[in-house]
Every structure is written in C-alpha cells, then in structure tokens.
Design a protein around this motif. Structure first.
Motif, PDB file in Angstrom:
ATOM      1  N   LEU A 178       0.813  -1.221   0.000  1.00 19.89           N
ATOM      2  CA  LEU A 178       0.000   0.000   0.000  1.00 19.89           C
ATOM      3  C   LEU A 178       0.849   1.274   0.000  1.00 19.89           C
ATOM      4  O   LEU A 178       0.310   2.381  -0.089  1.00 19.89           O
ATOM      5  N   GLY A 179       2.165   1.121   0.173  1.00 20.66           N
ATOM      6  CA  GLY A 179       3.054   2.282   0.186  1.00 20.66           C
ATOM      7  C   GLY A 179       2.958   3.107   1.450  1.00 20.66           C
ATOM      8  O   GLY A 179       3.237   4.299   1.435  1.00 20.66           O
ATOM      9  N   ILE A 180       2.554   2.494   2.546  1.00 21.55           N
ATOM     10  CA  ILE A 180       2.410   3.232   3.808  1.00 21.55           C
ATOM     11  C   ILE A 180       3.361   2.661   4.875  1.00 21.55           C
ATOM     12  O   ILE A 180       2.976   2.438   6.023  1.00 21.55           O
ATOM     13  N   GLU A 181       4.614   2.441   4.479  1.00 21.26           N
ATOM     14  CA  GLU A 181       5.611   1.894   5.403  1.00 21.26           C
ATOM     15  C   GLU A 181       5.818   2.785   6.626  1.00 21.26           C
ATOM     16  O   GLU A 181       6.211   2.314   7.687  1.00 21.26           O
ATOM     17  N   TYR A 182       5.556   4.077   6.479  1.00 18.02           N
ATOM     18  CA  TYR A 182       5.719   5.017   7.580  1.00 18.02           C
ATOM     19  C   TYR A 182       4.769   4.733   8.746  1.00 18.02           C
ATOM     20  O   TYR A 182       4.955   5.237   9.845  1.00 18.02           O
ATOM     21  N   MET A 183       3.761   3.900   8.525  1.00 12.41           N
ATOM     22  CA  MET A 183       2.801   3.552   9.574  1.00 12.41           C
ATOM     23  C   MET A 183       3.264   2.370  10.428  1.00 12.41           C
ATOM     24  O   MET A 183       2.535   1.897  11.284  1.00 12.41           O
ATOM     25  N   LYS A 184       4.502   1.897  10.205  1.00 12.04           N
ATOM     26  CA  LYS A 184       4.953   0.683  10.881  1.00 12.04           C
ATOM     27  C   LYS A 184       4.983   0.836  12.405  1.00 12.04           C
ATOM     28  O   LYS A 184       4.608  -0.091  13.116  1.00 12.04           O
ATOM     29  N   LEU A 185       5.399   1.975  12.914  1.00 15.44           N
ATOM     30  CA  LEU A 185       5.489   2.149  14.361  1.00 15.44           C
ATOM     31  C   LEU A 185       4.121   2.003  15.029  1.00 15.44           C
ATOM     32  O   LEU A 185       3.963   1.234  15.977  1.00 15.44           O
ATOM     33  N   ILE A 186       3.149   2.708  14.532  1.00 15.36           N
ATOM     34  CA  ILE A 186       1.797   2.641  15.104  1.00 15.36           C
ATOM     35  C   ILE A 186       1.213   1.244  14.930  1.00 15.36           C
ATOM     36  O   ILE A 186       0.606   0.688  15.853  1.00 15.36           O
ATOM     37  N   THR A 187       1.427   0.663  13.775  1.00 10.79           N
ATOM     38  CA  THR A 187       0.915  -0.683  13.503  1.00 10.79           C
ATOM     39  C   THR A 187       1.536  -1.698  14.446  1.00 10.79           C
ATOM     40  O   THR A 187       0.841  -2.545  15.014  1.00 10.79           O
ATOM     41  N   PHE A 188       2.846  -1.626  14.621  1.00 12.30           N
ATOM     42  CA  PHE A 188       3.544  -2.577  15.488  1.00 12.30           C
ATOM     43  C   PHE A 188       3.095  -2.423  16.944  1.00 12.30           C
ATOM     44  O   PHE A 188       2.937  -3.408  17.661  1.00 12.30           O
ATOM     45  N   ILE A 189       2.887  -1.198  17.380  1.00  5.97           N
ATOM     46  CA  ILE A 189       2.419  -0.972  18.757  1.00  5.97           C
ATOM     47  C   ILE A 189       1.041  -1.602  18.959  1.00  5.97           C
ATOM     48  O   ILE A 189       0.783  -2.241  19.982  1.00  5.97           O
ATOM     49  N   LEU A 190       0.159  -1.442  17.989  1.00  4.87           N
ATOM     50  CA  LEU A 190      -1.176  -2.052  18.091  1.00  4.87           C
ATOM     51  C   LEU A 190      -1.099  -3.583  18.101  1.00  4.87           C
ATOM     52  O   LEU A 190      -1.810  -4.243  18.865  1.00  4.87           O
ATOM     53  N   VAL A 191      -0.250  -4.139  17.268  1.00  5.64           N
ATOM     54  CA  VAL A 191      -0.072  -5.600  17.231  1.00  5.64           C
ATOM     55  C   VAL A 191       0.443  -6.097  18.572  1.00  5.64           C
ATOM     56  O   VAL A 191      -0.058  -7.079  19.126  1.00  5.64           O
ATOM     57  N   ILE A 192       1.434  -5.425  19.121  1.00  8.78           N
ATOM     58  CA  ILE A 192       2.022  -5.834  20.408  1.00  8.78           C
ATOM     59  C   ILE A 192       0.997  -5.725  21.526  1.00  8.78           C
ATOM     60  O   ILE A 192       0.853  -6.640  22.345  1.00  8.78           O
ATOM     61  N   ALA A 193       0.268  -4.633  21.583  1.00  6.68           N
ATOM     62  CA  ALA A 193      -0.742  -4.455  22.634  1.00  6.68           C
ATOM     63  C   ALA A 193      -1.804  -5.544  22.556  1.00  6.68           C
ATOM     64  O   ALA A 193      -2.213  -6.108  23.577  1.00  6.68           O
ATOM     65  N   THR A 194      -2.236  -5.868  21.355  1.00  5.85           N
ATOM     66  CA  THR A 194      -3.236  -6.923  21.175  1.00  5.85           C
ATOM     67  C   THR A 194      -2.687  -8.276  21.592  1.00  5.85           C
ATOM     68  O   THR A 194      -3.362  -9.042  22.282  1.00  5.85           O
ATOM     69  N   PHE A 195      -1.476  -8.542  21.196  1.00  2.91           N
ATOM     70  CA  PHE A 195      -0.867  -9.837  21.511  1.00  2.91           C
ATOM     71  C   PHE A 195      -0.643 -10.001  23.011  1.00  2.91           C
ATOM     72  O   PHE A 195      -0.841 -11.082  23.562  1.00  2.91           O
ATOM     73  N   VAL A 196      -0.242  -8.933  23.685  1.00  3.93           N
ATOM     74  CA  VAL A 196      -0.047  -8.998  25.137  1.00  3.93           C
ATOM     75  C   VAL A 196      -1.378  -9.227  25.849  1.00  3.93           C
ATOM     76  O   VAL A 196      -1.454 -10.001  26.807  1.00  3.93           O
ATOM     77  N   GLN A 197      -2.433  -8.589  25.372  1.00  4.07           N
ATOM     78  CA  GLN A 197      -3.747  -8.812  25.975  1.00  4.07           C
ATOM     79  C   GLN A 197      -4.175 -10.266  25.816  1.00  4.07           C
ATOM     80  O   GLN A 197      -4.708 -10.868  26.750  1.00  4.07           O
ATOM     81  N   PHE A 198      -3.924 -10.831  24.658  1.00  4.38           N
ATOM     82  CA  PHE A 198      -4.223 -12.242  24.426  1.00  4.38           C
ATOM     83  C   PHE A 198      -3.429 -13.126  25.384  1.00  4.38           C
ATOM     84  O   PHE A 198      -3.978 -14.049  25.992  1.00  4.38           O
ATOM     85  N   THR A 199      -2.147 -12.834  25.524  1.00  8.58           N
ATOM     86  CA  THR A 199      -1.294 -13.608  26.425  1.00  8.58           C
ATOM     87  C   THR A 199      -1.767 -13.483  27.872  1.00  8.58           C
ATOM     88  O   THR A 199      -1.825 -14.465  28.608  1.00  8.58           O
ATOM     89  N   GLU A 200      -2.108 -12.271  28.272  1.00  6.84           N
ATOM     90  CA  GLU A 200      -2.581 -12.044  29.647  1.00  6.84           C
ATOM     91  C   GLU A 200      -3.865 -12.828  29.919  1.00  6.84           C
ATOM     92  O   GLU A 200      -4.004 -13.469  30.969  1.00  6.84           O
ATOM     93  N   MET A 201      -4.807 -12.814  28.986  1.00  3.22           N
ATOM     94  CA  MET A 201      -6.059 -13.558  29.175  1.00  3.22           C
ATOM     95  C   MET A 201      -5.796 -15.059  29.242  1.00  3.22           C
ATOM     96  O   MET A 201      -6.396 -15.768  30.046  1.00  3.22           O
ATOM     97  N   PHE A 202      -4.880 -15.549  28.406  1.00  3.35           N
ATOM     98  CA  PHE A 202      -4.539 -16.964  28.401  1.00  3.35           C
ATOM     99  C   PHE A 202      -3.922 -17.390  29.740  1.00  3.35           C
ATOM    100  O   PHE A 202      -4.325 -18.385  30.331  1.00  3.35           O
ATOM    101  N   ILE A 203      -2.948 -16.612  30.225  1.00  2.47           N
ATOM    102  CA  ILE A 203      -2.288 -16.942  31.489  1.00  2.47           C
ATOM    103  C   ILE A 203      -3.269 -16.827  32.655  1.00  2.47           C
ATOM    104  O   ILE A 203      -3.263 -17.662  33.565  1.00  2.47           O
ATOM    105  N   LYS A 204      -4.131 -15.825  32.630  1.00  2.00           N
ATOM    106  CA  LYS A 204      -5.102 -15.645  33.705  1.00  2.00           C
ATOM    107  C   LYS A 204      -6.055 -16.832  33.787  1.00  2.00           C
ATOM    108  O   LYS A 204      -6.405 -17.287  34.875  1.00  2.00           O
TER     109      LYS A 204
END
Length: 191
Positions: free
Chosen positions: A67-93
């Motif tokens: 899509l030519g929007i490589e500049y969005m990588k920081l925001i995208t990566f932060i959202l991916v990490i936050a989502t993944f951590v929430q998934f991990t937290e729910m699984f461990i809980k």
C-alpha cells in the motif's frame, strides 16, 4: 547455516537485549526476585516477542509495503504488540492463575516493554529474510529469559546472604546487573 548460528549466538549472548542494549529493564528488575516468576515472565516474553514479530513482519510486507504506507509501521507494530499482550494475559489468567498472580502488574507491562517493539523494528531495519527474522525473534527473548533467570537465581541467593543495609534490595541488584553485563561482554569475541 553458519550465519544463522552466528545471529542466534550474537542475539542471546553478545548483543543481549538487557545487558548490552538496556531494553526491558522494568521486568528485569521487577520480576527477578523469585526464580519461578522470572521463568514464567521469560516464557511470556518469548511468546509475545515471537508472535508479535511474526505478525508485524507479515503485516509490514503483506499490507504496509504494497500500500506504500511503510511510515505507519510504528503505530501498527504498537497495536499488534498491545493486542498480543492482551491475548497472552487472558490466556495466562485463565490457564495458569498462579503465574498470573505472581507476575502481577509486570504482565501487562510487557505491552510497554521496549524490547518487544525493538525486535519488531530490528527485523525491518536489518532487512531480515523470513528465516533470519524467525531466528532473531526467538534468540532475543531467549537471551532475555536467560539473563532474567540467571539474575533471579543470584537475587534469591543474595536475599539469604548477609548484605550491608545500604546495599539491600535494588542497590545490590544494580551492582549484580552491572557485573553480569561485564561478564556477558566477554562473549564479544565468540562470533
């Protein structure tokens, strides 16, 4: 194969994310008081870094680049990490409540652990192919866990030792972390 082995050894021992890059210090100091908590946090960090890196890498090359929007990588990566951590937290809980209680506030703090984001960004900045990305995304958290478990073992022994009052708690922990960083710097000539 030699290049992959060198990348793994370098990421675990030589360029350790905690001791040479000083990233992930909050869980390093906070969860390292007990060995079982440190081991559990290490496993959670391995899972989160590997999963978030895999998803971020795929998202970057399959969505952002076309899509030519490589500049969005920081925001995208932060959202991916936050989502993944929430998934991990729910699984461990749900499945390991004792580990969830022992990790306490430090489990959600994986979201803000700069080491997780740094690995995802390094994969793109270093232009790793898929195999190197997998190796790097496993090696870095394995190095994190290695140092965390080693540090927790030392801290448990220090709690049973006669340490001067001025050094009890975090001061002696920081001295030990400095000595560990010095010791790990000896691996620099390995690869």
């Amino acid at each position: 194969m030699t290049e992959i082995f060198a990348l793994f050894v370098s990421s675990v021992l030589i360029n350790n994310i905690i001791l040479s890059r000083f990233l992930g210090i909050c869980p390093f100091l906070g969860v390292s008081k007990k060995l079982d908590s440190a081991f559990g946090m290490g496993l959670a960090v391995i899972f989160v870094i590997f999963g978030a890196s895999l998803m971020s890498y795929g998202l970057y090359y399959l969505v952002l680049v076309p899509l030519g929007i490589e500049y969005m990588k920081l925001i995208t990566f932060i959202l991916v990490i936050a989502t993944f951590v929430q998934f991990t937290e729910m699984f461990i809980k749900k499945y390991i409540p004792s580990l969830y209680k022992s990790l306490g506030i430090y489990l959600p703090l994986i979201t803000t652990n700069c080491a997780v984001l740094q690995v995802a960004l390094d994969n793109i900045a270093n232009e790793y192919d898929f195999i190197n990305m997998i190796v790097y995304s496993i090696a870095v958290p394995v190095g994190f866990m290695t140092v965390l478990v080693l540090f927790a073992t030392i801290r448990e022994r220090l709690d049973a030792s006669d340490v001067p009052n001025a050094f009890k708690g975090n001061p002696i922990a920081l001295v030990v972390a400095a000595i560990l960083a010095l010791a790990f710097s000896a691996f620099a000539g390995l690869v």
